[in-house]
Design a protein around this motif. Structure first.
Motif, PDB file in Angstrom:
ATOM      1  N   TRP A 167       0.816  -1.215   0.000  1.00  0.00           N
ATOM      2  CA  TRP A 167       0.000   0.000   0.000  1.00  0.00           C
ATOM      3  C   TRP A 167       0.852   1.268   0.000  1.00  0.00           C
ATOM      4  CZ3 TRP A 167       0.478   3.395   4.129  1.00  0.00           C
ATOM      5  CH2 TRP A 167       1.212   2.926   5.204  1.00  0.00           C
ATOM      6  N   ASP A 168       2.106   1.173   0.477  1.00  0.00           N
ATOM      7  CA  ASP A 168       2.978   2.350   0.507  1.00  0.00           C
ATOM      8  C   ASP A 168       3.902   2.417  -0.704  1.00  0.00           C
ATOM      9  OD1 ASP A 168       4.507   0.166   1.104  1.00  0.00           O
ATOM     10  OD2 ASP A 168       5.353   0.960   2.964  1.00  0.00           O
ATOM     11  N   ASN A 169       3.543   1.686  -1.785  1.00  0.00           N
ATOM     12  CA  ASN A 169       4.284   1.670  -3.055  1.00  0.00           C
ATOM     13  C   ASN A 169       5.637   0.969  -2.961  1.00  0.00           C
ATOM     14  OD1 ASN A 169       2.238   3.082  -4.437  1.00  0.00           O
ATOM     15  ND2 ASN A 169       3.074   5.055  -3.763  1.00  0.00           N
ATOM     16  N   HIS A 170       5.871   0.234  -1.901  1.00  0.00           N
ATOM     17  CA  HIS A 170       7.070  -0.585  -1.800  1.00  0.00           C
ATOM     18  C   HIS A 170       6.792  -1.966  -2.384  1.00  0.00           C
ATOM     19  CE1 HIS A 170       8.455   2.551   0.966  1.00  0.00           C
ATOM     20  NE2 HIS A 170       9.668   2.036   0.834  1.00  0.00           N
ATOM     21  N   TYR A 171       7.857  -2.611  -2.852  1.00  0.00           N
ATOM     22  CA  TYR A 171       7.748  -3.944  -3.430  1.00  0.00           C
ATOM     23  C   TYR A 171       8.495  -4.940  -2.547  1.00  0.00           C
ATOM     24  CZ  TYR A 171       5.970  -1.790  -7.707  1.00  0.00           C
ATOM     25  OH  TYR A 171       5.219  -1.094  -8.610  1.00  0.00           O
ATOM     26  N   GLU A 172       7.944  -6.127  -2.440  1.00  0.00           N
ATOM     27  CA  GLU A 172       8.556  -7.192  -1.649  1.00  0.00           C
ATOM     28  C   GLU A 172       8.449  -8.490  -2.438  1.00  0.00           C
ATOM     29  OE1 GLU A 172      10.701  -8.456   1.661  1.00  0.00           O
ATOM     30  OE2 GLU A 172       9.812  -6.447   1.462  1.00  0.00           O
TER      31      GLU A 172
END
Length: 208
Positions: A167-172
């Motif tokens: 949701w915070d535009n980070h990728y995992e």
């Protein structure tokens, strides 16, 4: 004078189902809906675990095999005649060693068992309320990350990997698993059920 109609005459005039009638019963319809909902949801106690691929586990199994061979050699040495080379090397040689061969072999086996357990700690756990990813960092330090379905904006999948857009535009990127196709299909169904955007990369597109 007309005779009064029988109370059951109206019921007798209702059409009855023929033996060959193909209409679905309410029980069959409800059973189909129940099976559909079960395939897209998990019970609160369900934990579907996807372990690491075999190539990530093979080194730990090799280490365990070497440790067991070393322990077997020690036991064979103690059971061998006193003039055998193995007895002289291990049993008599222990008199000048700070650590006996049998103690060293037991420590080696314990270390190998710990390596096997640690190798199986990688993977992905799918729960009703979200995902759990298990990594092994440098020096074998475990790392666990958890996300609820509400934190995941998009699932990006290819044939072997899964990446989360949060949701915070980070990728995992999730760890590799032994059954990537099954994990991808399950996440695709659960993601769609939770309103998560799904992006499936084709074979001719770059891998994750």
């Amino acid at each position: 004078m007309t005779s009064p109609s029988h109370p059951d005459s109206e019921h007798q005039s209702l059409p009855s189902a023929e033996p060959g009638d193909d209409r679905d019963s309410i029980t069959e319809v409800r059973g189909t809906v129940a099976r559909f909902e079960m395939s897209y949801s998990l019970s609160p106690t369900d934990r579907l675990t996807f372990g690491p691929p075999l190539r990530m586990r093979i080194p730990s199994f090799i280490y365990l095999g070497i440790a067991l061979v070393a322990l077997a050699m020690v036991f064979v040495a103690y059971a061998s005649p006193s003039n055998s080379r193995l007895y002289v090397w291990l049993v008599e040689g222990d008199k000048t060693r700070p650590l006996s061969s049998i103690a060293f072999a037991l420590i080696l086996v314990a270390s190998a068992v710990g390596t096997v357990i640690r190798a199986h700690m990688r993977g992905v756990v799918v729960r009703r309320d979200g995902l759990e990813a298990r990594y092994l960092m440098a020096m074998g330090i475990p790392r666990v990350r958890q996300w609820s379905w509400a934190q995941i904006s998009r699932l990006i999948l290819d044939e072997k990997h899964v990446m989360l857009e949060l949701w915070d535009n980070h990728y995992e990127r999730l760890p590799e698993v032994a059954a990537p196709a099954e994990l991808g299909e399950l996440l695709e169904r659960l993601g769609a059920a939770h309103g998560i955007q799904i992006t499936r990369l084709s074979a001719n597109k770059p891998a994750l």
